[in-house]
Design a protein around this motif. Structure first.
Motif, short mmCIF file in Angstrom:
data_model
loop_
_atom_site.label_atom_id
_atom_site.label_comp_id
_atom_site.label_asym_id
_atom_site.label_seq_id
_atom_site.Cartn_x
_atom_site.Cartn_y
_atom_site.Cartn_z
N TYR A 1 -7.97 3.17 4.77
CA TYR A 1 -6.94 2.32 4.18
C TYR A 1 -6.57 1.10 5.02
CZ TYR A 1 -6.48 6.25 1.00
OH TYR A 1 -6.74 7.23 0.07
N LYS B 1 0.83 -1.21 0.00
CA LYS B 1 0.00 0.00 0.00
C LYS B 1 0.86 1.25 0.00
CE LYS B 1 -3.98 -2.05 2.44
NZ LYS B 1 -4.79 -2.04 3.68
N MET B 2 1.95 1.22 0.77
CA MET B 2 2.83 2.38 0.85
C MET B 2 3.45 2.70 -0.50
SD MET B 2 6.04 2.99 3.46
CE MET B 2 7.21 1.84 2.77
N ARG C 1 0.91 4.12 -2.93
CA ARG C 1 0.55 5.48 -2.56
C ARG C 1 1.66 6.46 -2.96
NH1 ARG C 1 -4.05 8.32 -0.69
NH2 ARG C 1 -3.37 10.12 0.53
N HIS D 1 0.63 7.83 3.67
CA HIS D 1 -0.75 8.14 3.30
C HIS D 1 -1.23 9.47 3.89
CE1 HIS D 1 -0.82 3.96 2.02
NE2 HIS D 1 -2.00 4.16 1.47
N ARG E 1 1.11 9.83 -5.78
CA ARG E 1 0.98 11.18 -5.24
C ARG E 1 2.16 12.06 -5.65
NH1 ARG E 1 -3.88 10.23 -4.04
NH2 ARG E 1 -4.84 10.93 -2.10
N GLY F 1 -4.92 10.36 5.44
CA GLY F 1 -5.66 9.14 5.13
C GLY F 1 -5.16 7.94 5.93
N GLY F 2 -3.90 7.97 6.30
CA GLY F 2 -3.32 6.84 7.00
C GLY F 2 -3.87 6.61 8.39
#
Length: 406
Positions: free
Chosen positions: A371, A282-283, A286, A362, A290, A365-366
């Motif tokens: 997420y 996920k990291m 992301r 994130h 971005r 959002g993190g």
């Protein structure tokens, strides 16, 4: 030590990954919706729908490894710890998926206890429906009034009166009590406070509908209540069960706990590695999606260092976990206790670190619910306490090291 996966293991990994891709990941949003709709303490349709599919795919009770009990009704797939390791890692990528395969705690540990130490009557009544995924179970060991990292501190009283035990005490972090399908608990308490220190405790089977059991409250971790599974504070007030509900024998509670926690610890560590892999995935996605200060965040040098550190940490933890699994298979759990202690320190700390990095990547959002990283971090941070805190394992490792210089 050779950690190459066997053909059997590789085939199971392939089958499990296909199942995760077809049924688990596409249903993650549905799972969250069902948890957060209406009563939080309920049976989730998505879990019950997927269980038969997992059984049909031959992905059921995978944790039940080779044992002296593998020739009868209680036989599992017969995987070694080393063979099961990568499968548990795959399940760890989605925390709720283990239940779909009937491989979730505390049921796994309770099934192992019943299979190893239970009578045929106890197995027929409780192990059979647990192995079939028809009910769930709980393990009541930790207490709020004492330092439960030392299991000999446990104060819950299990007093014999004729053909019954009368149980009085207060437990907490009783995993699984919130689930309406939770029908049986293994309760640890003292049957003989005057016996030798490690022979005072016993474990007894207590149906959760027995009079005198009060579910006080669900305990939260950083605000997460882990519904519909849950970790509860429970009062046992003059709860009566037949003496035939004792597991193995009176005074064997500590012995059973040690036997139960070894495999349980390595299962937790395997899943932690899978959770860390998912957080790193996920990291990276992301960071590549971005843009900040004119270029993708993935091109910022600080993130190169963090990604590298994350990959190194995962590989180190995996190799140490595989070594522990190999030793458990070849020389036994007792001889592998140092390696089990080491991975129990290493894996959750590693996973916490990578979840923290992923949360940072994130941004806002993190730390919200979008997420799965905030709840994932909460779960991994809890594992630094569950099945023995880091400090207890470090003491055991240090003492073992110092003994080499006697």
């Amino acid at each position: 030590m050779i950690f190459d996966y066997s053909d059997k293991t590789n085939a199971l990994i392939e089958r499990l990954r296909a199942f995760m891709g077809q049924h688990i990941y596409p249903n993650e949003a549905r799972y969250e919706d069902e948890v957060n709709s209406g009563d939080r303490w309920k049976v989730l349709p998505v879990i019950e729908e997927l269980k038969p599919l997992a059984r049909e795919a031959g992905l059921w009770n995978l944790f039940l490894n080779i044992s002296a009990h593998d020739t009868d009704e209680w036989k599992g797939p017969g995987l070694t710890n080393l063979e099961y390791a990568p499968l548990a890692e795959e399940m760890g990528r989605a925390g709720w998926s283990s239940e779909v395969f009937n491989c979730s705690a505390p049921d796994t540990g309770n099934m192992e206890v019943l299979r190893t130490y239970g009578t045929e009557a106890q197995k027929a009544q409780w192990l059979r429906p647990l192995m079939a995924g028809e009910i769930r179970s709980a393990f009541l060991m930790t207490e709020p009034a004492v330092a439960s990292s030392d299991a000999t501190n446990i104060e819950t009283s299990i007093r014999r009166e004729g053909d019954e035990y009368v149980i009085n005490g207060r437990k907490w972090w009783s995993s699984g009590v919130g689930d309406p399908r939770c029908k049986i608990a293994i309760v640890m308490g003292k049957t003989d406070p005057g016996a030798a220190r490690h022979e005072q405790q016993s474990q007894v089977l207590v149906p959760l509908d027995a009079p005198g059991i009060t579910k006080v409250r669900a305990l939260k971790v950083f605000g997460y209540d882990d519904a519909p599974h849950g970790h509860y504070e429970v009062i046992l007030d003059n709860v009566r069960v037949p003496v035939t509900n004792v597991v193995l024998r009176e005074g064997a509670g500590f012995e059973i706990a040690q036997g139960r926690l070894g495999p349980g610890r390595i299962h937790h560590c395997m899943r932690s590695i899978g959770a860390a892999e998912r957080a790193l995935e996920k990291m990276c996605k992301r960071l590549k999606s971005r843009v900040a200060f004119g270029k993708p965040i993935s091109e910022q040098g600080v993130w190169h260092e963090r990604i590298a550190d994350a990959r190194i940490a995962i590989e180190q933890a995996r190799l140490l976990t595989l070594k522990a699994a190999y030793l458990m298979d070849t020389v036994g759990n007792k001889a592998a206790k140092r390696e089990i202690a080491m991975i129990k320190v290493v894996a959750p700390n590693m996973s916490c670190m990578i979840h923290d990095m992923a949360i940072q990547a994130h941004g806002g959002g993190g730390v919200c619910q979008d997420y799965g990283l905030a709840s994932g971090y909460a779960g991994q941070r809890t594992l630094r306490l569950a099945d023995g805190p880091d400090e207890v394992h470090r003491v055991a490792i240090a003492k073992d090291e110092l003994r080499r210089y006697n």
